[in-house]
Design a protein around this motif. Structure first.
Motif, PDB file in Angstrom:
ATOM      1  N   ALA A   9      57.332  39.390  52.457  1.00 41.24           N
ATOM      2  CA  ALA A   9      56.871  38.034  52.168  1.00 41.24           C
ATOM      3  C   ALA A   9      55.552  38.048  51.420  1.00 41.24           C
ATOM      4  O   ALA A   9      54.845  37.051  51.385  1.00 41.24           O
ATOM      5  CB  ALA A   9      56.715  37.252  53.469  1.00 41.24           C
ATOM      6  N   GLY A  10      55.194  39.177  50.833  1.00 41.91           N
ATOM      7  CA  GLY A  10      53.935  39.288  50.103  1.00 41.91           C
ATOM      8  C   GLY A  10      53.967  38.534  48.790  1.00 41.91           C
ATOM      9  O   GLY A  10      54.973  37.950  48.394  1.00 41.91           O
ATOM     10  N   PRO A  11      52.840  38.554  48.081  1.00 44.19           N
ATOM     11  CA  PRO A  11      52.730  37.813  46.830  1.00 44.19           C
ATOM     12  C   PRO A  11      53.504  38.478  45.694  1.00 44.19           C
ATOM     13  O   PRO A  11      53.927  39.631  45.799  1.00 44.19           O
ATOM     14  CB  PRO A  11      51.225  37.848  46.548  1.00 44.19           C
ATOM     15  N   THR A  12      53.666  37.748  44.620  1.00 47.13           N
ATOM     16  CA  THR A  12      54.232  38.299  43.386  1.00 47.13           C
ATOM     17  C   THR A  12      53.102  38.871  42.547  1.00 47.13           C
ATOM     18  O   THR A  12      52.061  38.238  42.373  1.00 47.13           O
ATOM     19  CB  THR A  12      54.955  37.186  42.592  1.00 47.13           C
ATOM     20  N   PHE A  13      53.289  40.070  42.013  1.00 50.54           N
ATOM     21  CA  PHE A  13      52.312  40.674  41.111  1.00 50.54           C
ATOM     22  C   PHE A  13      52.726  40.346  39.678  1.00 50.54           C
ATOM     23  O   PHE A  13      53.856  40.615  39.268  1.00 50.54           O
ATOM     24  CB  PHE A  13      52.267  42.192  41.295  1.00 50.54           C
ATOM     25  N   VAL A  14      51.801  39.768  38.921  1.00 51.44           N
ATOM     26  CA  VAL A  14      52.062  39.367  37.538  1.00 51.44           C
ATOM     27  C   VAL A  14      51.180  40.199  36.619  1.00 51.44           C
ATOM     28  O   VAL A  14      49.947  40.129  36.685  1.00 51.44           O
ATOM     29  CB  VAL A  14      51.773  37.865  37.329  1.00 51.44           C
ATOM     30  N   PHE A  15      51.807  40.985  35.757  1.00 49.02           N
ATOM     31  CA  PHE A  15      51.085  41.866  34.840  1.00 49.02           C
ATOM     32  C   PHE A  15      51.084  41.223  33.448  1.00 49.02           C
ATOM     33  O   PHE A  15      52.132  40.978  32.864  1.00 49.02           O
ATOM     34  CB  PHE A  15      51.732  43.247  34.813  1.00 49.02           C
ATOM     35  N   VAL A  16      49.882  40.955  32.950  1.00 50.43           N
ATOM     36  CA  VAL A  16      49.715  40.183  31.716  1.00 50.43           C
ATOM     37  C   VAL A  16      49.444  41.118  30.535  1.00 50.43           C
ATOM     38  O   VAL A  16      48.464  41.858  30.520  1.00 50.43           O
ATOM     39  CB  VAL A  16      48.550  39.179  31.860  1.00 50.43           C
ATOM     40  N   ARG A  17      50.342  41.090  29.556  1.00 49.66           N
ATOM     41  CA  ARG A  17      50.230  41.857  28.311  1.00 49.66           C
ATOM     42  C   ARG A  17      49.874  43.336  28.552  1.00 49.66           C
ATOM     43  O   ARG A  17      48.916  43.853  27.954  1.00 49.66           O
ATOM     44  CB  ARG A  17      49.203  41.215  27.373  1.00 49.66           C
TER      45      ARG A  17
END
Length: 250
Positions: A9-17
């Protein structure tokens, strides 16, 4: 130790460019080490699913395979209620700045309330821009040597994932859901910022060319960092329509 259900239930990791596919592979491995599987990637390099990335993932290839790909940061964040941005410096934007452990405590508290949460990671060479940071509610700082705070992408992901995993085991069981306040999503706030920016431009608010970009960034950052409810955003839209009736609608 956190249960599988808690950690998932952890967060989503968003990798930008991101610049290198192998760094995403190493980040995917770091995530799965701590049972995090939700990844989104904004404008990945062409070879991000190539052999180098898979090799660095070292068995965590499913995190890469299931990752969502987005062409811009706004669309990647549209369904989240709260966004944390990793940065080694808070810059001039007015946002709450939390150390990683405190941020993970807050994240698990928010997720127990049914909120969807994301953590942003910037490009390897430059990190997140001010425009990227304006899309977040809070800044996360990882404790490091102040004379050399630079972390590579996988290292940063590993430290955040580790803190997240530990905090999952320290949280009480999820409380029974109760009807109540519905938090606005980032997309709700993005639309509000877009409409205010458009209306202010039509009113002639942005008059000095050398200040326009800073004024736009200040406005967007102010709206995006606030913890609006969905109903509050609707009220602000109604207020905007009354104040700017000369505009051409939504």
């Amino acid at each position: 130790m956190p249960t599988e259900k808690q950690a998932e239930a952890g967060p989503t990791f968003v990798f930008v460019r991101p610049q290198l596919g192998e760094n995403l592979g190493a980040a995917a491995r770091a995530m799965l080490n701590f049972n995090l599987t939700r990844m989104r990637v904004v404008q990945p390099p062409e070879d991000w699913l190539g052999g180098a990335a898979v090799a660095r993932a070292s068995g965590a290839g499913r995190v890469l395979d299931e990752a969502e790909v987005h062409s811009d940061l706004e669309s990647a964040l549209r369904d989240f209620h709260h966004v944390y941005a990793t940065s080694s410096r808070a810059r001039e934007l007015a946002k709450p700045v939390l150390e990683s452990v405190d941020a993970m405590k807050a994240i698990h508290s928010q997720m127990r309330q049914g909120m969807r949460v994301a953590v942003l990671f910037g490009p390897e060479r430059t990190g997140l821009t001010n425009r990227d940071l304006a899309c977040a509610n809070s800044i996360v700082e990882v404790a490091a040597n102040p004379d050399y705070p630079s972390l590579n992408l996988a290292q940063c992901a590993l430290l955040i994932a580790s803190d997240c995993y530990r905090q999952a085991g320290m949280q009480p069981p999820p409380a029974a859901s109760k009807p109540g306040r519905e938090t606005a999503t980032q997309w709700d706030k993005q639309l509000l910022a877009d409409h205010f920016e458009r209306d202010l431009e039509l009113c002639g608010y942005f008059r000095h060319a050398e200040r326009i970009e800073g004024q736009r960034l200040f406005l967007r950052n102010m709206i995006m960092r606030l913890d609006f409810s969905a109903s509050e955003v609707k009220v602000l839209h109604r207020i905007r329509k009354v104040l700017f009736r000369h505009t051409d609608g939504d």
